[in-house]
Design an enzyme around this catalytic site. Sequence first.
Site, mmCIF file in Angstrom:
data_model
loop_
_atom_site.group_PDB
_atom_site.id
_atom_site.type_symbol
_atom_site.label_atom_id
_atom_site.label_comp_id
_atom_site.label_asym_id
_atom_site.label_seq_id
_atom_site.Cartn_x
_atom_site.Cartn_y
_atom_site.Cartn_z
ATOM 1 N N LYS A 215 39.509 40.240 59.291
ATOM 2 C CA LYS A 215 38.612 40.049 60.431
ATOM 3 C C LYS A 215 38.200 38.585 60.515
ATOM 4 O O LYS A 215 37.509 38.067 59.641
ATOM 5 C CB LYS A 215 37.338 40.898 60.288
ATOM 6 N N GLU A 289 33.533 33.648 48.344
ATOM 7 C CA GLU A 289 33.487 32.184 48.422
ATOM 8 C C GLU A 289 32.379 31.847 49.402
ATOM 9 O O GLU A 289 32.530 32.065 50.606
ATOM 10 C CB GLU A 289 34.852 31.672 48.868
HETATM 11 P P1 NDP Z 1 28.558 34.510 58.221
HETATM 12 O O1 NDP Z 1 28.580 34.598 56.754
HETATM 13 O O2 NDP Z 1 27.596 35.341 58.981
HETATM 14 O O3 NDP Z 1 30.013 34.829 58.826
HETATM 15 C C1 NDP Z 1 31.208 34.807 58.098
HETATM 16 C C2 NDP Z 1 32.068 36.016 58.459
HETATM 17 O O4 NDP Z 1 31.417 37.214 58.035
HETATM 18 C C3 NDP Z 1 32.319 36.184 59.936
HETATM 19 O O5 NDP Z 1 33.587 36.764 60.136
HETATM 20 C C4 NDP Z 1 31.230 37.169 60.330
HETATM 21 O O6 NDP Z 1 31.509 37.875 61.517
HETATM 22 C C5 NDP Z 1 31.247 38.103 59.143
HETATM 23 N N1 NDP Z 1 30.026 38.844 58.935
HETATM 24 C C6 NDP Z 1 28.790 38.615 59.453
HETATM 25 N N2 NDP Z 1 27.919 39.536 59.009
HETATM 26 C C7 NDP Z 1 28.612 40.356 58.194
HETATM 27 C C8 NDP Z 1 28.257 41.497 57.423
HETATM 28 N N3 NDP Z 1 27.012 41.952 57.380
HETATM 29 N N4 NDP Z 1 29.221 42.098 56.704
HETATM 30 C C9 NDP Z 1 30.485 41.645 56.712
HETATM 31 N N5 NDP Z 1 30.877 40.581 57.428
HETATM 32 C C10 NDP Z 1 29.956 39.930 58.147
HETATM 33 O O7 NDP Z 1 28.359 33.015 58.635
HETATM 34 P P2 NDP Z 1 27.760 32.499 60.014
HETATM 35 O O8 NDP Z 1 28.869 32.276 60.906
HETATM 36 O O9 NDP Z 1 26.709 33.375 60.548
HETATM 37 O O10 NDP Z 1 27.064 31.159 59.540
HETATM 38 C C11 NDP Z 1 25.759 31.190 58.987
HETATM 39 C C12 NDP Z 1 25.640 30.198 57.867
HETATM 40 O O11 NDP Z 1 26.573 30.543 56.852
HETATM 41 C C13 NDP Z 1 26.009 28.772 58.219
HETATM 42 O O12 NDP Z 1 24.926 28.084 58.691
HETATM 43 C C14 NDP Z 1 26.490 28.229 56.936
HETATM 44 O O13 NDP Z 1 25.419 27.755 56.186
HETATM 45 C C15 NDP Z 1 27.077 29.414 56.229
HETATM 46 N N6 NDP Z 1 28.536 29.475 56.272
HETATM 47 C C16 NDP Z 1 29.223 29.184 55.155
HETATM 48 C C17 NDP Z 1 30.585 29.207 55.171
HETATM 49 C C18 NDP Z 1 31.369 28.877 53.978
HETATM 50 O O14 NDP Z 1 32.560 28.614 54.089
HETATM 51 N N7 NDP Z 1 30.782 28.899 52.813
HETATM 52 C C19 NDP Z 1 31.338 29.531 56.369
HETATM 53 C C20 NDP Z 1 30.531 29.886 57.511
HETATM 54 C C21 NDP Z 1 29.183 29.832 57.436
HETATM 55 P P3 NDP Z 1 30.946 37.338 62.903
HETATM 56 O O15 NDP Z 1 31.524 35.968 63.088
HETATM 57 O O16 NDP Z 1 31.485 38.314 63.836
HETATM 58 O O17 NDP Z 1 29.459 37.321 62.788
#
Ligand code: NDP
Length: 514
Positions: A215, A289
């Site tokens: 996903k 990660e």
């Molecule tokens: P998320 O962790 O929410 O999103 C990452 C992925 O997880 C997306 O595919 C998201 O789907 C999905 N997801 C969201 N909620 C759930 C859940 N409850 N169970 C399973 N999967 C889920 O990151 P965000 O995009 O909301 O970003 C928020 C913060 O996270 C950022 O400000 C940053 O600090 C951090 N971040 C860190 C990353 C990294 O590589 N370490 C990458 C991205 C963000 P969907 O997009 O549909 O919500």
Amino acid sequence: MSPTAVTRRGPSDVVGPGTDSPSSWGLGDGQAVPWEYAPAPESRDIVQLQARYGLFVGGKEIAPRSGQWFTTIDPATEEPLAEVARAGVDDVDHAVGVARRAFKRSWGDLPGRERAKYLFRIARILQERSREFAVLETLNGGKPIKESRDVDVPLAAAHFWYYAGWADKLEYAFPNRDPKPLGVAAQVIPWNFPLLMLAWKIAPALAAGNTVVLKPASSTPLSAMLFADVCRQADLPPGVVNIITGPGEIGLALVSHPDVDKVAFTGSTEVGKTIGRAIAGQDKALTLELGGKAANIVFDDAAIDQAIEGVVNGIFFNQGEVCCAGSRLFVQESIAEPFIERLKDRLSTLRVGDPMDKNTDVGAINNAAQLARIDEMIEAGTAEGADIYQPACDLPARGFFARPTLFTNVAQSSRIAQEEIFGPVLSVLTFRTPDEAIEKANNTAYGLSAGVWTEKGSRILSMVKKLRAGVVWANTFNRFDPTSPFGGYKESGYGREGGQHGLLAYLDLDGERH
Ligand code: NDP
């Protein structure tokens, strides 16, 4: 992997017609050459967008059983790009069932040398279609085209090449063991490196003989859908790779599905914890990660020009939307003042704007919520008493853009020194001795990466031992290689991706799960 931000040349660097003397350009010493870059936009014609993208399940694009769709946009213009299926729980169940059948009927028992052929094919097609992928990645993600073109896409292909090489050598990778695939892998990825994270997840999973349901993030589904086309082009057996799009709750339904054997997640620490809780007690392998707050440590004997470039790369590459971004800079006190001045000069040369322009260094923030988070953290930094510096630059009127930002006089306890911002914001702190640098660098809930800049090899080795970070770069930063493991400690998650370690996460070595 440098963001290769453009430096405007000073007069003494300019070779003029018949002379290289500044005075012949009508300029005094130290005066900048008054020229600007002409726009150099990449054409988007190579990308043929569909009006709608269904789910990729069983080798076909299908309409979601939920009957729902959502719109995905270009963050640089806020214009809609396409409609994408919004999977429901039934769609998750269907995709996992298809992946299970593909595992049982074809992929799980296919000899490694046969699996390798498909992976090699995918790698080759990614290279052949690299421009298309780069343009699409930039359109949907907001990152500068030169980064998608020179970093994301080549590295994604490199991961398939690398793991293709392992597919028929698993017994050699783990001698005297009996490596077997785990089964069906559920993979949830973020929006900051949509294609590259897909490659990090899918390449080792397939090389080890697993099938996958992936996903992508809701804001960046399009390169995953183009990858579905690559799977078709490579004649990958139906059901080996399945891609479902939809909101976070669908990600949760996917990882919690009882017929999933392995979960791999990259994203925020908060969601990582939710997933950990959701699947606790289920017999699933899990790698997480998560976020980071990396320290980039510059000693007074470092090669200053290189260190400045490394610091800029560390925090402004991909708009700072990088889990391992060097968001905390620690400079040795004896050089702090001149170093910060040079850093500010360098920031003023960064070109912020249209990600499709080949000269752009800092593109669009991926989504409105992320931009709001960055703005909120900048306000918090100022409110907590840190000094803010932002170079003068015009931001485009539409789209999600943030100014490169540098904070000095930052307290260790302040939010901008502790929380992941995930944007182009650098917090500068100082130290006097190596021990102080270690203590301050390790004073974080995260432990993903760090950087050390010094001429002394012995100091690098001693720092590497003491820094609590999964990856430590020495005299460089943000360098990735498929052969090298990547992952964190503490709230940055657990498990490693990349290299031989990355295979381990998708294998059962002693038949414990079969
Ligand atoms: P998320 O962790 O929410 O999103 C990452 C992925 O997880 C997306 O595919 C998201 O789907 C999905 N997801 C969201 N909620 C759930 C859940 N409850 N169970 C399973 N999967 C889920 O990151 P965000 O995009 O909301 O970003 C928020 C913060 O996270 C950022 O400000 C940053 O600090 C951090 N971040 C860190 C990353 C990294 O590589 N370490 C990458 C991205 C963000 P969907 O997009 O549909 O919500």
